[in-house]
Structure formats: C-alpha cells, structure tokens
Design a protein around this motif. Structure first.
Motif, short mmCIF file in Angstrom:
data_model
loop_
_atom_site.label_atom_id
_atom_site.label_comp_id
_atom_site.label_asym_id
_atom_site.label_seq_id
_atom_site.Cartn_x
_atom_site.Cartn_y
_atom_site.Cartn_z
N HIS A 12 77.43 -17.67 -44.67
CA HIS A 12 77.38 -19.05 -44.20
C HIS A 12 76.42 -19.82 -45.09
CE1 HIS A 12 73.50 -17.92 -42.51
NE2 HIS A 12 74.11 -16.92 -41.89
N GLU A 15 71.53 -23.45 -45.00
CA GLU A 15 70.93 -24.37 -44.03
C GLU A 15 70.89 -23.76 -42.63
OE1 GLU A 15 71.96 -26.31 -47.58
OE2 GLU A 15 73.43 -25.46 -46.20
N LEU A 16 71.86 -22.91 -42.32
CA LEU A 16 71.86 -22.28 -41.00
C LEU A 16 70.67 -21.33 -40.86
CD1 LEU A 16 75.66 -21.53 -40.47
CD2 LEU A 16 74.31 -23.42 -39.55
N THR A 17 70.34 -20.61 -41.94
CA THR A 17 69.18 -19.71 -41.89
C THR A 17 67.89 -20.51 -41.80
OG1 THR A 17 70.42 -18.03 -43.10
CG2 THR A 17 68.00 -17.84 -43.11
N THR A 18 67.83 -21.62 -42.50
CA THR A 18 66.66 -22.50 -42.38
C THR A 18 66.50 -22.96 -40.93
OG1 THR A 18 66.90 -23.24 -44.67
CG2 THR A 18 65.61 -24.66 -43.20
N GLY A 19 67.61 -23.32 -40.30
CA GLY A 19 67.58 -23.72 -38.89
C GLY A 19 67.11 -22.59 -37.99
N PHE A 20 67.55 -21.37 -38.29
CA PHE A 20 67.13 -20.20 -37.53
C PHE A 20 65.61 -20.04 -37.58
CE2 PHE A 20 66.10 -15.62 -37.51
CZ PHE A 20 66.53 -15.30 -36.25
N LEU A 140 78.03 -19.27 -34.68
CA LEU A 140 77.01 -19.77 -35.61
C LEU A 140 75.83 -20.43 -34.90
CD1 LEU A 140 79.24 -21.21 -38.48
CD2 LEU A 140 77.90 -19.09 -38.49
N LYS A 141 76.04 -20.92 -33.69
CA LYS A 141 74.93 -21.58 -32.98
C LYS A 141 73.83 -20.58 -32.64
CE LYS A 141 73.53 -24.66 -29.40
NZ LYS A 141 73.88 -25.83 -28.64
N TRP A 143 72.73 -18.28 -34.43
CA TRP A 143 71.90 -18.14 -35.62
C TRP A 143 71.17 -19.43 -35.94
CZ3 TRP A 143 69.79 -14.28 -38.03
CH2 TRP A 143 69.32 -14.42 -39.33
N HIS A 144 71.88 -20.53 -35.92
CA HIS A 144 71.30 -21.80 -36.35
C HIS A 144 70.28 -22.37 -35.38
CE1 HIS A 144 71.22 -26.25 -36.73
NE2 HIS A 144 71.06 -25.94 -37.99
N SER A 145 70.51 -22.19 -34.09
CA SER A 145 69.68 -22.86 -33.09
C SER A 145 69.29 -21.93 -31.94
CB SER A 145 70.43 -24.08 -32.52
OG SER A 145 70.87 -24.93 -33.55
#
Length: 181
Positions: A12, A15-20, A140-141, A143-145
């Motif tokens: 993915h 940015e998703l990992t940054t959000g995590f 994905l949510k 992981w992201h949030s």
C-alpha cells in the motif's frame, strides 16, 4: 531489556504507514523504530526483512515486529529465521494476517478488522491476547487509523474488554518494554 520496533507494512502507499505511526503517537524518526522499505523490497519477502533487521536493528535491543497484511508473511518468516540464528525477538504483532499461520517461540498477538478474520485466523494460531474490530472496518483502516478502530481485546476465549486498536497496541508495546510517549 529495551526493545526496538520493526514495522513491516503491506502492499500500500507509505502514507498509510505514516498514519499508523501517528495513530500510535510514534515518531518514525526515532532511533528505535525501523520501517521496512516496501517501496524497495517485496513486503512478503522474509529474507529481505531479515537482512533489513540484521543491518538496521542494534543487537542489544531485540525487535518487536508489527506487521500488516502481506507484511505479516515476510515478517513471520524473518522472525523465525532470526530465531534460528539465535537472534532474540521480543514479540510479534500481526494486523490482518489472514491465512498466515502464526507460530513461533515468541509471544504472538493478532489484530483483525472484523470478527470473521479474527475467528478464522485463530485456526492457524491463536497466539496470546488478540483484538478484533467491532463494528467491522475496512482492511486498510485498521492500519491507517488504529486510534479510530474500536473493538474487543480478547484475553482468552470468552474473556474480553472494549478498547481501541491503538490502546491495545500501546499496551502491548509497554508490556514488551518499548517506550510509548
């Protein structure tokens, strides 16, 4: 003994990992957090993750693996290979590692985006305490949030309490001596 954190994302956007990490109030520039570069290597490559850990993580701070989706495949292989080489691992945490057998000599924890994934994944290794989102969220949510995902921490079958995924993860990190601020 203090620990390092090895983050193994899935397939993915970064940015998703940054959000995590932000959802856990962790700064990726800390010198004890190592994010496997999935933009350079396959997320599911256990050998690449093992090389990354051997070249990045100081041997005096055994890693806690946190992996997501396809990253669970590579991370569990890397942790098992590392154990074979007598490199200690503190713990293994898998987020939505559906279909991945999770066995090993270290404490293993699972987080799932819904009850079905939680239940069916447990058939391949329940591990220690686990978490599943309720109500279910998109894959994905989780992981992201993680701070926005609420559900159930399951200590053992039938014994559970309501927490967010972020709270569950922070408590695990503290349990394994990784400082969360």
């Amino acid at each position: 003994m203090a620990a390092s954190l090895v983050i193994c994302p899935g397939i993915h956007s970064p940015e998703l990992t940054t959000g995590f990490l932000q959802g856990l109030n962790l700064v990726p520039t800390r010198d004890d957090i190592f994010v496997f570069p999935t933009q350079d290597y396959p997320a599911y490559s256990g050998l690449d993750i093992l090389r990354f850990v051997e070249n990045s993580v100081p041997p005096t701070t055994p890693p806690i693996f946190i992996s997501f989706s396809a990253g669970v495949v590579g991370a569990i292989a890397a942790s098992q290979l590392s154990s074979l080489k007598s490199h200690p691992i503190k713990a293994f945490i898998a987020l939505d590692g559906w279909g991945v057998p999770l066995v090993g000599s270290v404490p293993i924890h699972r987080l799932s985006h819904d009850f079905f994934t939680h239940w069916s994944s447990a058939l391949l290794g329940r591990g220690e305490t686990s978490f599943y989102a309720d109500p279910a969220v998109e894959h994905l949510k989780l992981w992201h949030s993680p701070q926005e995902v609420w559900g159930w921490r399951e200590v053992r079958l039938g014994l559970r309490n309501r927490v967010s995924a972020a709270i569950f993860l922070k408590e695990l990190l503290q349990q394994y001596e990784f400082p969360c601020f």
